[in-house]
Design a protein around this motif. Structure first.
Motif, mmCIF file in Angstrom:
data_model
loop_
_atom_site.group_PDB
_atom_site.id
_atom_site.type_symbol
_atom_site.label_atom_id
_atom_site.label_comp_id
_atom_site.label_asym_id
_atom_site.label_seq_id
_atom_site.Cartn_x
_atom_site.Cartn_y
_atom_site.Cartn_z
ATOM 1 N N ARG A 267 -7.566 3.465 -2.165
ATOM 2 C CA ARG A 267 -7.753 4.364 -3.321
ATOM 3 C C ARG A 267 -7.229 3.710 -4.591
ATOM 4 O O ARG A 267 -7.824 3.835 -5.672
ATOM 5 N N LEU A 268 -6.114 3.001 -4.503
ATOM 6 C CA LEU A 268 -5.588 2.277 -5.666
ATOM 7 C C LEU A 268 -6.523 1.147 -6.076
ATOM 8 O O LEU A 268 -6.666 0.852 -7.264
ATOM 9 N N LEU A 269 -7.179 0.524 -5.097
ATOM 10 C CA LEU A 269 -8.198 -0.490 -5.402
ATOM 11 C C LEU A 269 -9.342 0.130 -6.203
ATOM 12 O O LEU A 269 -9.844 -0.469 -7.161
ATOM 13 N N ASP A 270 -9.734 1.357 -5.821
ATOM 14 C CA ASP A 270 -10.782 2.073 -6.556
ATOM 15 C C ASP A 270 -10.369 2.341 -7.992
ATOM 16 O O ASP A 270 -11.218 2.488 -8.872
ATOM 17 N N MET A 271 -9.049 2.437 -8.233
ATOM 18 C CA MET A 271 -8.537 2.677 -9.583
ATOM 19 C C MET A 271 -8.315 1.370 -10.346
ATOM 20 O O MET A 271 -7.559 1.328 -11.319
ATOM 21 N N LYS A 272 -8.960 0.299 -9.858
ATOM 22 C CA LYS A 272 -8.967 -1.009 -10.540
ATOM 23 C C LYS A 272 -7.615 -1.717 -10.548
ATOM 24 O O LYS A 272 -7.351 -2.571 -11.386
ATOM 25 N N VAL A 273 -6.727 -1.333 -9.613
ATOM 26 C CA VAL A 273 -5.459 -2.048 -9.482
ATOM 27 C C VAL A 273 -5.710 -3.282 -8.617
ATOM 28 O O VAL A 273 -6.346 -3.187 -7.566
ATOM 29 N N GLU A 274 -5.233 -4.430 -9.057
ATOM 30 C CA GLU A 274 -5.451 -5.676 -8.329
ATOM 31 C C GLU A 274 -4.780 -5.634 -6.951
ATOM 32 O O GLU A 274 -3.651 -5.122 -6.829
ATOM 33 N N PRO A 275 -5.455 -6.179 -5.919
ATOM 34 C CA PRO A 275 -4.894 -6.128 -4.557
ATOM 35 C C PRO A 275 -3.487 -6.707 -4.441
ATOM 36 O O PRO A 275 -2.629 -6.123 -3.775
ATOM 37 N N PHE A 276 -3.222 -7.828 -5.123
ATOM 38 C CA PHE A 276 -1.900 -8.454 -4.992
ATOM 39 C C PHE A 276 -0.820 -7.575 -5.629
ATOM 40 O O PHE A 276 0.348 -7.593 -5.207
ATOM 41 N N LEU A 277 -1.200 -6.775 -6.643
ATOM 42 C CA LEU A 277 -0.238 -5.863 -7.271
ATOM 43 C C LEU A 277 0.092 -4.693 -6.343
ATOM 44 O O LEU A 277 1.243 -4.269 -6.250
ATOM 45 N N ILE A 278 -0.930 -4.174 -5.655
ATOM 46 C CA ILE A 278 -0.699 -3.095 -4.680
ATOM 47 C C ILE A 278 0.223 -3.600 -3.571
ATOM 48 O O ILE A 278 1.199 -2.952 -3.196
ATOM 49 N N ALA A 279 -0.101 -4.793 -3.068
ATOM 50 C CA ALA A 279 0.664 -5.381 -1.959
ATOM 51 C C ALA A 279 2.125 -5.604 -2.336
ATOM 52 O O ALA A 279 3.023 -5.456 -1.498
ATOM 53 N N SER A 280 2.379 -5.937 -3.594
ATOM 54 C CA SER A 280 3.752 -6.274 -3.989
ATOM 55 C C SER A 280 4.537 -5.093 -4.558
ATOM 56 O O SER A 280 5.752 -5.188 -4.718
ATOM 57 N N THR A 281 3.850 -3.966 -4.877
ATOM 58 C CA THR A 281 4.581 -2.838 -5.475
ATOM 59 C C THR A 281 4.753 -1.641 -4.544
ATOM 60 O O THR A 281 5.771 -0.949 -4.618
ATOM 61 N N VAL A 282 3.779 -1.346 -3.684
ATOM 62 C CA VAL A 282 3.900 -0.155 -2.824
ATOM 63 C C VAL A 282 4.874 -0.435 -1.679
ATOM 64 O O VAL A 282 4.690 -1.370 -0.910
ATOM 65 N N ASN A 283 5.937 0.372 -1.609
ATOM 66 C CA ASN A 283 6.907 0.245 -0.510
ATOM 67 C C ASN A 283 6.426 1.007 0.728
ATOM 68 O O ASN A 283 6.378 0.468 1.822
ATOM 69 N N ILE A 284 6.104 2.292 0.513
ATOM 70 C CA ILE A 284 5.597 3.121 1.616
ATOM 71 C C ILE A 284 4.582 4.134 1.078
ATOM 72 O O ILE A 284 4.611 4.497 -0.099
ATOM 73 N N ALA A 285 3.700 4.571 1.969
ATOM 74 C CA ALA A 285 2.795 5.686 1.689
ATOM 75 C C ALA A 285 3.040 6.744 2.757
ATOM 76 O O ALA A 285 3.048 6.434 3.955
#
Length: 408
Positions: A267-285
């Motif tokens: 869903r964050l990818l759909d919001m145009k957030v770069e994959p490497f940024l998601i991988a490095s910022t999200v701790n848990i969902a």
């Protein structure tokens, strides 16, 4: 002495011209509070006004009021909420404070015009049911350890996901209460502010003044916070600023509307957030739902039959079916303590997806939600359904309740 419902019934049996509208409205609000209702619905029909309470997530019809009292009841609530009494054709939102016995709480009012005049919904923002302890709201020992590890990190994102009314905000408030110390600056931006938290600066979104989640978040970053809570990540702009805040040394908590924890990442990818940024910022969902808790006073033990287990085969996995074999479960019978519903209160069923190196790699490679979920399960994640059935076996809730909330 009559109980509250009987008192209201007695008032409604009085000729309409002799009824005190102020007293009637106060009694309905008091009864809602005492029955732990989260919402009061005043639904107009052609020749009557229906009063329903939402208790533990389910609506119950309580009273039928004469149509001629409807305008006076609506006017009374408008006055209490500071709304225009001469406006009947547009939606209005307001708020007022109420008290029942020694408890004081806010009530949020929403009014919309309908075919049979105005419809009202009152949301009781009462903290009487809020434990604000992670174990009390339903997290398992395994999930608690992951959650406690994640909130000790000085930066990154903690995301709670699920549909409206699944307890996401309560989960985030509970985490904030743990983190809230004199040495930490916590700022939230919410729509609306559900409960006041001592020591936390809470900002209300206001579209009329341009105070959106995105603009508010920009302003918050200039206020030197350690921890930020954003009520909801709704759009590309808010997602971008939130990720940037998590990257630059802030712990950021927020919610997303997704079906489960794994879907949060695509869903964050759909919001145009770069994959490497998601991988490095999200701790848990955290994926979650709320199920009603069985009344411990009247629950009754029941051994599952072979045919009942077979009927479940289309809804649950083979592992869950095996776990249920030869197990006893409980059903609610109904008693005075639970208003004959068989349930008192609600508890969360959860899945906590930790962003491990394997999950990070999957995000960067644009894996689908189902592939990410498979990796998480292989690494030991308990799914919401599994967590729900553990609570069924533990006598906390019922099979029907878990399947109801998972299929809604």
């Amino acid at each position: 002495m009559l109980d509250r419902k009987s008192q209201i019934d007695k008032i409604l049996a009085t000729p309409p011209e002799k009824i005190s509208i102020i007293n009637l409205v106060d009694e309905i609000i008091s009864h809602a509070f005492e029955t732990r209702a989260s919402d009061i619905h005043l639904d107009p029909e052609e020749d009557r006004l229906i009063v329903r309470f939402r208790i533990d997530g389910v609506l119950h019809r309580l009273f039928i009021i004469s149509k001629e009292l409807q305008p006076e009841i609506i006017s009374r609530i408008k006055v209490m909420a500071g709304l225009r009494t001469d406006e009947h054709q547009s939606a209005q939102d307001g708020r007022f404070r109420s008290a029942v016995k020694d408890a004081r709480f806010d009530i949020r009012v929403s009014i919309v015009p309908t075919y049979y005049e105005e419809n009202l919904v009152l949301r009781l923002l009462a903290e009487q049911g809020q434990e604000f302890i992670l174990k009390e709201i339903g997290f398992s020992e395994r999930d608690l350890k992951i959650l406690e590890r994640a909130i000790k990190k000085p930066y990154g994102m903690i995301l709670a996901t699920g549909p409206t009314g699944s307890g996401k905000t309560t989960t985030l408030y509970t985490i904030l209460k743990i983190l809230n110390t004199e040495q930490i600056s916590i700022i939230t931006i919410e729509d609306p502010i559900e409960y006041s938290l001592d020591g936390v600066n809470q900002i209300q979104v206001n579209a009329q003044t341009g105070l959106t989640f995105a603009n508010g978040l920009r302003s918050i970053l200039r206020q030197d916070p350690n921890i930020i809570m954003v009520g909801e990540i709704r759009d590309i702009e808010t997602a971008a600023i939130a990720v940037n805040a998590a990257l630059t040394g802030h712990l950021l908590l927020s919610t997303l509307h997704t079906n489960d924890a794994a879907t949060t990442l695509p869903r964050l990818l759909d919001m145009k957030v770069e994959p490497f940024l998601i991988a490095s910022t999200v701790n848990i969902a955290i994926g979650q739902r709320l199920v009603r808790k069985l009344c411990q006073n009247c629950r009754k033990k029941h051994k599952l039959t072979i045919s009942e287990i077979q009927n479940l085969s289309s809804s649950v996995s083979a592992d869950i079916l095996d776990a249920l074999k030869n197990k006893s479960v409980f059903n609610g019978v109904g008693c005075d303590k639970c208003n004959n519903s068989g349930f008192i209160g609600r508890i969360g069923i959860h899945e906590v997806l930790e962003v491990t190196p394997a999950i990070q790699e999957a995000i960067i490679k644009h894996f689908s939600a189902s592939q990410i979920k498979e990796i998480a399960v292989n690494e030991g994640m308990t799914t919401m359904l599994e967590d729900g059935f553990k609570k069924v076996v533990g006598g906390i809730t019922t099979i029907e309740e878990v399947l109801r909330v998972m299929h809604e």
